[in-house]
Design a protein around this motif. Structure first.
Motif, PDB file in Angstrom:
ATOM      1  N   ASP A  15       2.358   1.510  -3.410  1.00  0.00           N
ATOM      2  CA  ASP A  15       1.352   1.999  -4.358  1.00  0.00           C
ATOM      3  C   ASP A  15       1.090   3.485  -4.145  1.00  0.00           C
ATOM      4  N   SER A  16       0.988   3.860  -2.876  1.00  0.00           N
ATOM      5  CA  SER A  16       0.759   5.270  -2.554  1.00  0.00           C
ATOM      6  C   SER A  16       1.923   6.133  -3.026  1.00  0.00           C
ATOM      7  N   ARG A  58       3.643   9.539  -9.555  1.00  0.00           N
ATOM      8  CA  ARG A  58       2.969   9.740 -10.842  1.00  0.00           C
ATOM      9  C   ARG A  58       2.214  11.075 -10.856  1.00  0.00           C
ATOM     10  N   ASP A  59       1.475  11.272  -9.712  1.00  0.00           N
ATOM     11  CA  ASP A  59       0.724  12.539  -9.641  1.00  0.00           C
ATOM     12  C   ASP A  59       1.679  13.730  -9.734  1.00  0.00           C
ATOM     13  N   GLN A  60       2.786  13.600  -8.991  1.00  0.00           N
ATOM     14  CA  GLN A  60       3.799  14.667  -9.038  1.00  0.00           C
ATOM     15  C   GLN A  60       4.351  14.800 -10.467  1.00  0.00           C
ATOM     16  N   SER A  97       0.840  -1.202   0.000  1.00  0.00           N
ATOM     17  CA  SER A  97       0.000   0.000   0.000  1.00  0.00           C
ATOM     18  C   SER A  97       0.872   1.249   0.000  1.00  0.00           C
ATOM     19  N   VAL A 109       4.088   5.353  -5.403  1.00  0.00           N
ATOM     20  CA  VAL A 109       4.087   5.362  -6.865  1.00  0.00           C
ATOM     21  C   VAL A 109       3.031   6.339  -7.371  1.00  0.00           C
ATOM     22  N   LYS A 110       1.837   6.341  -6.763  1.00  0.00           N
ATOM     23  CA  LYS A 110       0.762   7.243  -7.175  1.00  0.00           C
ATOM     24  C   LYS A 110       1.171   8.690  -6.952  1.00  0.00           C
ATOM     25  N   GLU A 111       1.771   8.918  -5.758  1.00  0.00           N
ATOM     26  CA  GLU A 111       2.212  10.282  -5.477  1.00  0.00           C
ATOM     27  C   GLU A 111       3.269  10.716  -6.496  1.00  0.00           C
TER      28      GLU A 111
END
Length: 186
Positions: free
Chosen positions: A139-140, A146-148, A136, A142-144
Motif C-alpha cells: 500500500d505504501s 501514485r504520489d510520484q 502495508s 502504491v501510494k508512493e
C-alpha cells in the motif's frame, strides 16, 4: 532287675559257655570275667540311676529340639508373612510406577500437542503479521507510486499547459473556473 536277669540268661545261652576247655565259672575264663565286669558295670549304672538321668537328658534335649522346631516354624511363618507383605508392596509400587509412567506419557503427549498448537498459532500470527507488513508495504509503495505519478503528472501538465497557454486561453480558463465556483456556491 529284669534287665539283669535277661542279661544273665542271654549270657548263659551264649556259645561261649559251650566252647572251651576251662569251666565257665572260673576266673581263668576271660568270658566269665568279662561277664562279671559287665554285670557290675550295669549294676553301678542302675545304682546311680544313670538310665533315668540319661532319659531325663534325652527328654530335655527332645523338649529343646521341639521348642527350637516350634520357634523355627513361627519364624518361618513370620518370614512368609513378611515376604507376602513385601510382594504386595512391590506389586503396589510397580502399579504406582506404571500409573506414574502412564501419566507422564500422557502429560508429555498433551504438552507436545499444546506445543504444536502454540507453534501453529505463533506461525499463524507471524504469517498474518508478515502479510500485514507486506500489504502495508505494498500500500505504501502504491501510494508512493501514485504520489510520484501525480507529482509527475502535475509537473508534466504544468509544463504542457505553460507551453500551450497564452494570455487569451489563461483568461478563458480563469473565467471558466470562476463560473464553476459561482455555480457551486449558490
Amino acid at each position: 532287675m529284669r534287665l539283669m536277669l535277661t542279661s544273665l540268661f542271654a549270657l548263659a545261652a551264649s556259645p561261649a559257655l559251650a566252647a572251651g576247655d576251662k569251666p565257665f565259672f572260673s576266673l581263668a575264663n576271660t568270658d566269665f570275667v568279662v561277664t562279671i565286669a559287665f554285670l557290675i558295670f550295669i549294676g553301678i549304672l542302675m545304682y546311680f540311676k544313670v538310665p533315668g538321668l540319661v532319659g531325663d537328658m534325652l527328654d530335655k534335649r527332645a523338649d529343646n529340639i521341639k521348642a527350637e522346631l516350634d520357634e523355627a516354624k513361627a519364624l518361618r511363618e513370620e518370614a512368609q508373612a513378611l515376604l507376602a507383605s513385601y510382594e504386595r508392596k512391590q506389586k503396589e509400587v510397580q502399579e504406582q510406577a506404571a500409573r506414574i509412567v502412564s501419566a507422564a506419557k500422557e502429560e508429555a503427549t498433551n504438552a507436545a500437542a499444546a506445543a504444536k498448537d502454540d507453534i501453529a498459532k505463533s506461525i499463524t500470527r507471524r504469517l498474518a503479521a508478515a502479510e500485514e507488513q507486506i500489504q502495508s508495504a505494498q500500500d505504501s509503495a502504491v501510494k508512493e507510486v501514485r504520489d510520484q505519478a501525480v507529482s509527475v503528472a502535475v509537473a508534466v501538465a504544468k509544463d504542457v499547459m505553460a507551453k500551450q497557454m497564452d494570455a487569451k486561453a489563461a483568461g478563458a480558463l480563469i473565467d471558466d473556473a470562476i463560473g464553476t465556483v459561482a455555480e457551486k456556491l449558490h
